[in-house]
Design a protein around this motif. Structure first.
Motif, mmCIF file in Angstrom:
data_model
loop_
_atom_site.group_PDB
_atom_site.id
_atom_site.type_symbol
_atom_site.label_atom_id
_atom_site.label_comp_id
_atom_site.label_asym_id
_atom_site.label_seq_id
_atom_site.Cartn_x
_atom_site.Cartn_y
_atom_site.Cartn_z
ATOM 1 N N SER A 150 0.846 -1.196 0.000
ATOM 2 C CA SER A 150 0.000 0.000 0.000
ATOM 3 C C SER A 150 0.876 1.239 0.000
ATOM 4 N N PHE A 152 0.439 3.876 1.811
ATOM 5 C CA PHE A 152 0.610 4.309 3.199
ATOM 6 C C PHE A 152 1.801 3.637 3.857
ATOM 7 N N HIS A 226 -11.851 6.127 9.084
ATOM 8 C CA HIS A 226 -10.564 6.087 8.384
ATOM 9 C C HIS A 226 -9.501 5.437 9.268
ATOM 10 N N LEU A 230 -7.534 1.970 8.595
ATOM 11 C CA LEU A 230 -6.105 2.141 8.354
ATOM 12 C C LEU A 230 -5.265 1.159 9.160
ATOM 13 N N TYR A 235 -6.196 0.150 3.547
ATOM 14 C CA TYR A 235 -5.921 1.428 2.904
ATOM 15 C C TYR A 235 -5.578 1.130 1.449
#
Length: 364
Positions: A150, A152, A226, A230, A235
């Motif tokens: 990902s 993130f 979120h 997460l 995500y």
């Protein structure tokens, strides 16, 4: 996580002290010395600091005066953005040798999706290593990289072995990695939110994961969902090679703080004129106008208004900003004013995304 996202291969490449490194590259006399790109004056701000300067606590966004106090022998150089842009384009050309799925975040960092790549290399880690070597060999600059499934996690990973290193977080290690991660490292959790989480006993990803979605929504409103997703690795933002421009802005930091709205109006007229030029050059207009006010204590306030039509003319910009300025009394003396236009009249035609072939065994 679905199989598609479990087996996505994302690289985040982040140049090491990019602006400062370019200055040291072009001027050998600066190499090995504490260097700051930016202004040393009372109103100056550090745009970037070399690793030699960082040892003294000098950081980007720090005032030039404070930076000088931390490192009395700090060398200041003026930024040369055209030069940085020139080198950034050469770096991106290297990226495109491996994949067309490149999402630049700034001149010095980008995401690459190498799930399917032009080299046919199954290892994202080896691709990242090769890209970093090419940047070093061809451009004589160092880059760090993070590799995961990902954007993130890849972005966080790129910071772990800086400078001039890389870190891979394979899919099977993502959840453990997130649970051990300090809460302030999570995307979208800034200083204020982190402090609120500390008060709720949330210090790590594991602490965050222990809270249910209802609890997080109650304390953090829409952001609660979120955070809930997460920390569970949900995500799924894809690398977007054609990022649409979302705003056009202009701002100015003043040599002397402004204390009167009359003086502020004079400066806002100049900023509106510059913004009109930028909107015309970009061939866009927008509906939402935002006034940004940074006070002498460095706190920032924004005030926005959305119009029923698209605008880019200075007269309408200034009239709207004037209304926003007098919406309420300014709280303190002002060191910066800015105007931005969002909700732009940009319409993109999205192409259907190419499906990703999923393999049961995945080499990271």
């Amino acid at each position: 996580m679905t199989e598609e996202y479990t087996y996505r291969k994302i690289i985040h490449v982040d140049m090491d002290a990019f602006y400062a490194s370019v200055e040291q590259l072009d001027n050998p006399e600066l190499r090995g010395k504490p260097l700051a790109v930016g202004g040393a004056s009372e109103r100056g701000v550090v745009s970037a600091a070399s690793y030699e300067a960082r040892k003294y606590g000098v950081r980007s966004a720090m005032s030039g005066v404070l930076a000088r106090k931390k490192c009395p022998h700090l060398i200041f150089v003026k930024p040369r953005f055209e030069r940085y842009k020139e080198i950034s384009q050469k770096i991106r050309a290297i990226f495109f040798d491996y994949t067309d799925l490149v999402e630049p975040l700034s001149l010095d960092e980008a995401y690459l999706d190498v799930t399917e790549n032009k080299k046919g290399n199954p290892s994202a880690s080896l691709i990242a290593k090769e890209i970093r070597k090419r940047i070093a060999d061809e451009l004589h600059l160092n880059a760090s990289a993070g590799i995961s499934n990902s954007k993130f996690v890849a972005k966080i990973a790129s910071d772990i072995n800086k400078p001039n290193g890389q870190k891979t977080i394979p899919p099977e290690e993502v959840i453990d990695f997130l649970e051990a991660l300090p809460i302030e490292k999570f995307f979208g959790i800034g200083r204020v939110t982190a402090a609120k989480m500390f008060n709720l006993g949330i210090f790590t990803g594991k602490d965050l994961k222990a809270k249910d979605e209802a609890f997080l929504t109650a304390h953090f409103k829409s952001s609660g969902a979120h955070y809930f997703n997460l920390v569970r690795g949900n995500y799924h933002s894809k690398v977007k090679p054609n990022r649409e421009r979302k705003s056009v802005a202009a701002e100015h930091t003043f040599k002397t703080n402004l204390t009167s709205e009359i003086f502020m109006l004079e400066k806002l007229e100049q900023i509106s004129e510059e913004l009109e030029r930028r909107l015309s050059k970009s061939k866009v207009s927008g509906k939402t106008i935002t006034l940004k006010i940074k006070y002498s204590d460095f706190t920032t306030q924004t005030r926005s208004k959305t119009l029923p039509f698209f605008i880019k003319e200075k007269a309408v910009l200034l009239e709207t900003v004037k209304e926003l300025l007098f919406q309420e009394k300014v709280q303190n003396s002002v060191r910066l004013l800015g105007i931005s236009v969002t909700n732009l009249n940009i319409h993109s035609k999205k192409k259907p995304e190419k499906p990703i072939d999923v393999q049961l065994k995945f080499e990271f």
